[in-house]
Design a protein around this motif. Sequence first.
Motif, PDB file in Angstrom:
ATOM      1  N   LYS A   1      -0.540 -16.848   3.318  1.00  0.00           N
ATOM      2  CA  LYS A   1      -0.810 -17.374   1.976  1.00  0.00           C
ATOM      3  C   LYS A   1      -0.713 -18.891   1.967  1.00  0.00           C
ATOM      4  O   LYS A   1      -1.572 -19.582   1.389  1.00  0.00           O
TER       5      LYS A   1
ATOM      6  N   LEU B   1       2.399 -12.315   5.915  1.00  0.00           N
ATOM      7  CA  LEU B   1       1.709 -12.479   4.633  1.00  0.00           C
ATOM      8  C   LEU B   1       2.092 -13.794   3.960  1.00  0.00           C
ATOM      9  O   LEU B   1       1.238 -14.498   3.407  1.00  0.00           O
ATOM     10  N   SER B   2       3.372 -14.132   4.016  1.00  0.00           N
ATOM     11  CA  SER B   2       3.847 -15.361   3.389  1.00  0.00           C
ATOM     12  C   SER B   2       3.236 -16.589   4.054  1.00  0.00           C
ATOM     13  O   SER B   2       2.756 -17.515   3.376  1.00  0.00           O
TER      14      SER B   2
ATOM     15  N   ASP C   1       0.860  -6.361   8.166  1.00  0.00           N
ATOM     16  CA  ASP C   1       1.849  -5.342   7.854  1.00  0.00           C
ATOM     17  C   ASP C   1       3.267  -5.900   7.877  1.00  0.00           C
ATOM     18  O   ASP C   1       4.250  -5.159   7.871  1.00  0.00           O
ATOM     19  N   ASN C   2       3.383  -7.225   7.870  1.00  0.00           N
ATOM     20  CA  ASN C   2       4.675  -7.894   7.948  1.00  0.00           C
ATOM     21  C   ASN C   2       4.765  -8.921   6.817  1.00  0.00           C
ATOM     22  O   ASN C   2       3.850  -9.723   6.608  1.00  0.00           O
ATOM     23  N   HIS C   3       5.895  -8.904   6.089  1.00  0.00           N
ATOM     24  CA  HIS C   3       6.049  -9.799   4.936  1.00  0.00           C
ATOM     25  C   HIS C   3       5.967 -11.269   5.338  1.00  0.00           C
ATOM     26  O   HIS C   3       5.349 -12.082   4.630  1.00  0.00           O
ATOM     27  N   GLN C   4       6.578 -11.631   6.479  1.00  0.00           N
ATOM     28  CA  GLN C   4       6.567 -13.034   6.896  1.00  0.00           C
ATOM     29  C   GLN C   4       5.155 -13.493   7.249  1.00  0.00           C
ATOM     30  O   GLN C   4       4.763 -14.620   6.932  1.00  0.00           O
TER      31      GLN C   4
ATOM     32  N   SER D   1      -2.440  -3.258  -0.308  1.00  0.00           N
ATOM     33  CA  SER D   1      -1.745  -4.494  -0.649  1.00  0.00           C
ATOM     34  C   SER D   1      -2.740  -5.549  -1.122  1.00  0.00           C
ATOM     35  O   SER D   1      -3.684  -5.900  -0.402  1.00  0.00           O
TER      36      SER D   1
ATOM     37  N   GLU E   1      -2.140  -8.682  -1.554  1.00  0.00           N
ATOM     38  CA  GLU E   1      -1.974  -9.863  -0.712  1.00  0.00           C
ATOM     39  C   GLU E   1      -2.769  -9.722   0.583  1.00  0.00           C
ATOM     40  O   GLU E   1      -3.461 -10.639   1.009  1.00  0.00           O
TER      41      GLU E   1
END
Length: 235
Positions: A206, A202-203, A197-200, A129, A131
């Motif tokens: 960022k 990563l968000s 490993d979790n979208h939230q 990934s 990100e």
Amino acid sequence: MSDTVFHSQAAFVLHQQHYRESSLIIDALTQDLGRISLIAKGVRKPKSKTAGVLRPFAALSLSFVGKTELKTLTNVEIIGLPYELPGLALYCGFYVNELVCSFLHQYDPHPEVFQDYQECLIGLAQGESCEAALRVFELNLMDNIGYGVQLGYDSRHEKPIDPNKKYVCTKESGLVEDSGGQFSGTALQAMEQRRFDNHQVLSEAKMLMRTVIDSHLQGKQLKSRSVINNIVKRL
């Protein structure tokens, strides 16, 4: 004062620009000396074989000489195969290069940054990934140069981060509990452990790293960030 000679320094090219008719000025990240600037004389001449070696994302061995901050390149060898960064990963690589150029002072050794840089390239080249690779590098870079956020502690209230609370990040106090905060305690704990490993997570990572990085850039814009944003919008 005689010239100082440096032999076989492990390095990566961060940035290069044309100099006079046939030379290049190069910014490089070295393992032992940190970020350095070199003049590569005559490498843009038609018969020069050196220009093709002085490429981004290739592990190099550099030798150079000089008395001033701008040294003169005397020899370059490529070590192994260059890291091939596909698609978006290529632009992420240029973003990492721009970060290093923006935050590392010349001749300030940071071998840990060199190691993190190489590991980031490996991740990008292997299709991990983008990100996650960028967030890990950003967090480690800020920690290593003294601009890191204490992810596990609310210093204003003098207590550990609570996974059930929300937090804001300020340049003066770091993370502070706030019911309207952008950052969840759960995500902050994951960032501290470098688990992306979790979208939230990563968000939120960022958002956090953009806040931290921009606070130290003092208005300077990162060109590669704009390029990446435009590419992502078209995907």
